[in-house]
Design a protein around this motif. Sequence first.
Motif, PDB file in Angstrom:
ATOM      1  N   SER A  65      16.394  70.256  55.998  1.00 21.78           N
ATOM      2  CA  SER A  65      14.973  70.367  55.931  1.00 21.78           C
ATOM      3  C   SER A  65      15.053  71.571  54.704  1.00 21.78           C
ATOM      4  N   ARG A  66      13.979  71.671  54.023  1.00 22.92           N
ATOM      5  CA  ARG A  66      13.888  72.755  53.102  1.00 22.92           C
ATOM      6  C   ARG A  66      13.138  74.096  53.426  1.00 22.92           C
ATOM      7  N   GLY A  67      12.687  73.974  54.722  1.00 27.60           N
ATOM      8  CA  GLY A  67      12.166  75.096  55.263  1.00 27.60           C
ATOM      9  C   GLY A  67      10.596  75.291  54.491  1.00 27.60           C
ATOM     10  N   PRO A  68      10.025  76.441  54.476  1.00 25.85           N
ATOM     11  CA  PRO A  68       8.762  76.798  54.121  1.00 25.85           C
ATOM     12  C   PRO A  68       8.498  76.192  52.719  1.00 25.85           C
ATOM     13  N   ALA A  69       9.699  76.209  51.743  1.00 24.84           N
ATOM     14  CA  ALA A  69       9.684  75.844  50.586  1.00 24.84           C
ATOM     15  C   ALA A  69       9.211  74.609  50.366  1.00 24.84           C
ATOM     16  N   GLY A  70       9.194  73.581  51.236  1.00 22.00           N
ATOM     17  CA  GLY A  70       8.783  72.214  51.264  1.00 22.00           C
ATOM     18  C   GLY A  70       9.893  71.189  51.137  1.00 22.00           C
ATOM     19  N   PRO A  71       9.757  69.936  51.088  1.00 26.11           N
ATOM     20  CA  PRO A  71      10.974  68.930  51.229  1.00 26.11           C
ATOM     21  C   PRO A  71      11.818  68.935  50.064  1.00 26.11           C
ATOM     22  N   ASP A  72      12.922  68.507  49.905  1.00 24.14           N
ATOM     23  CA  ASP A  72      14.107  68.562  49.003  1.00 24.14           C
ATOM     24  C   ASP A  72      13.481  67.554  47.860  1.00 24.14           C
ATOM     25  N   PRO A  73      13.260  68.020  46.531  1.00 25.20           N
ATOM     26  CA  PRO A  73      12.930  67.084  45.506  1.00 25.20           C
ATOM     27  C   PRO A  73      13.610  65.910  45.410  1.00 25.20           C
ATOM     28  N   GLU A  74      15.127  66.108  45.598  1.00 28.05           N
ATOM     29  CA  GLU A  74      15.968  65.018  45.287  1.00 28.05           C
ATOM     30  C   GLU A  74      15.813  63.961  46.553  1.00 28.05           C
ATOM     31  N   GLU A  75      15.497  64.386  47.769  1.00 28.30           N
ATOM     32  CA  GLU A  75      15.214  63.524  48.722  1.00 28.30           C
ATOM     33  C   GLU A  75      13.742  62.762  48.431  1.00 28.30           C
ATOM     34  N   GLU A  76      12.897  63.366  47.947  1.00 25.98           N
ATOM     35  CA  GLU A  76      11.719  62.664  47.464  1.00 25.98           C
ATOM     36  C   GLU A  76      12.041  61.595  46.379  1.00 25.98           C
ATOM     37  N   THR A  77      12.857  62.202  45.374  1.00 28.47           N
ATOM     38  CA  THR A  77      13.220  61.032  44.289  1.00 28.47           C
ATOM     39  C   THR A  77      13.878  59.877  44.773  1.00 28.47           C
ATOM     40  N   ALA A  78      14.664  60.172  45.701  1.00 28.27           N
ATOM     41  CA  ALA A  78      15.429  58.983  46.510  1.00 28.27           C
ATOM     42  C   ALA A  78      14.555  58.213  47.205  1.00 28.27           C
ATOM     43  N   ALA A  79      13.450  58.755  47.837  1.00 28.61           N
ATOM     44  CA  ALA A  79      12.440  57.993  48.716  1.00 28.61           C
ATOM     45  C   ALA A  79      11.951  57.199  47.809  1.00 28.61           C
ATOM     46  N   VAL A  80      11.374  57.814  46.583  1.00 23.26           N
ATOM     47  CA  VAL A  80      10.676  56.726  45.637  1.00 23.26           C
ATOM     48  C   VAL A  80      11.432  55.679  45.273  1.00 23.26           C
ATOM     49  N   TRP A  81      12.675  55.898  44.591  1.00 24.85           N
ATOM     50  CA  TRP A  81      13.410  54.841  44.264  1.00 24.85           C
ATOM     51  C   TRP A  81      13.637  53.788  45.341  1.00 24.85           C
ATOM     52  N   ALA A  82      13.737  54.050  46.658  1.00 25.58           N
ATOM     53  CA  ALA A  82      13.909  53.377  47.573  1.00 25.58           C
ATOM     54  C   ALA A  82      12.778  52.341  47.671  1.00 25.58           C
ATOM     55  N   ALA A  83      11.498  53.042  47.650  1.00 17.46           N
ATOM     56  CA  ALA A  83      10.434  51.913  47.572  1.00 17.46           C
ATOM     57  C   ALA A  83      10.261  51.046  46.206  1.00 17.46           C
ATOM     58  N   LEU A  84      10.665  51.644  45.013  1.00 14.81           N
ATOM     59  CA  LEU A  84      10.565  50.929  43.993  1.00 14.81           C
ATOM     60  C   LEU A  84      11.728  49.681  44.086  1.00 14.81           C
TER      61      LEU A  84
END
Length: 388
Positions: A65-84
């Motif tokens: 978790s990234r805590g209050p700062a929000g989700p990990d950008p690298e994890e979000e990027t990986a999620a987008v590539w998984a969708a693509l």
Amino acid sequence: MATVVFIHGTGVREPGFSKLAGRVAAGLTALRGELRIVPYYWGDTHGATLAAGGASLPAAPGGTSRGPAGPDPEEETAAVWAALYTDPYAELALAAAGAPRAAERAPGSLPPDQAIRARLADLATRGDEPAVEWGPGLTRAATDLAAHSLLTPAAAALTPDDLAHLVARSLTARVIADALDSDAPLVPVGDSRDTVVERLAVALGAAPRGTERGMRSLVLRVAGPMASRAVLRRRRALTEAAHPAAADILRYLSRGEAVRADLREVVKGLEPPVTVVGHSLGGVIALDTLISTPLPQVRLLVTAGSQGPFLYESGSLPSLEHPSPLPPHLPDWLNLYDPRDLLSYLGAGLFPGRVTDVRVDSRQPFPASHSAYWTNPEVYRHIVDRLP
């Protein structure tokens, strides 16, 4: 009174087993009331456990978790590539959905997609050279995308620079997805992937801006939070696939005699006729037990979503090595499979005249299809129709 012994599959533990066994009992007795249902629960005694509390499992990248700062950008990027990788045109479709209403163009003006289509055609003539380190595929990806109908509304919705980067990501995703589909032994790391995206974007008319660690992706802006949650769910599922589900299979294949011995004792105490029903690994346990030991009480074996035929063909079934035939004492075998269940296999081609493969359809994708047998009325009808 006829008896049905039900054997569960991988990863099942209490209280889930009692609920599953109750559903199976209700489904069978609703069609044939005079049945004795004997659940065989092996999960606690013979199932896998992580003896050291999961010390062998690596931590998730970047923490959980990234805590209050929000989700990990690298994890979000990986999620987008998984969708693509699943749909290389997903981002293109999102852009097209945001296009303004088509209007009549001014005399002499060019269609907004003409430039990107011309650059894609030119890119296709260069062969696979812009991504030569990945092998073949770029030429075909560029040719297909140049003819795609979604380019027209997407070009109307985006700036040329954003469109070039979107198209570059689509091409890159298509090449990598094709490599994954062909089980290529090498797939580029993220840094190499991002370098090629930037190279392609420049070739498609974008201003050079350097490879970025993050993604200014339409998928990320529109579906980023959902994609991030999805990748965390996938990580959890993959982690738990090692415990207990996949580990149950490994434990059985290496130390399965104990669970077979217990099943033999259960069956020996029953009056005939007995039907043994096994789901997934439960079907493998049932098959192995009945191959290795004659149990004349058992008149029918039913497997559902089971890997027994595959293990036999691949030389991994403990009780029988290919091409040895099934022993004469094995009872009739009904093998239920769902064409969308990637963990179900066919037996009739391996054991002609000894196995009846019957197709059932849950209308669910995998992996839901692997767990949907026992809510499918068709399954119970097939079983009851064959009961001795």
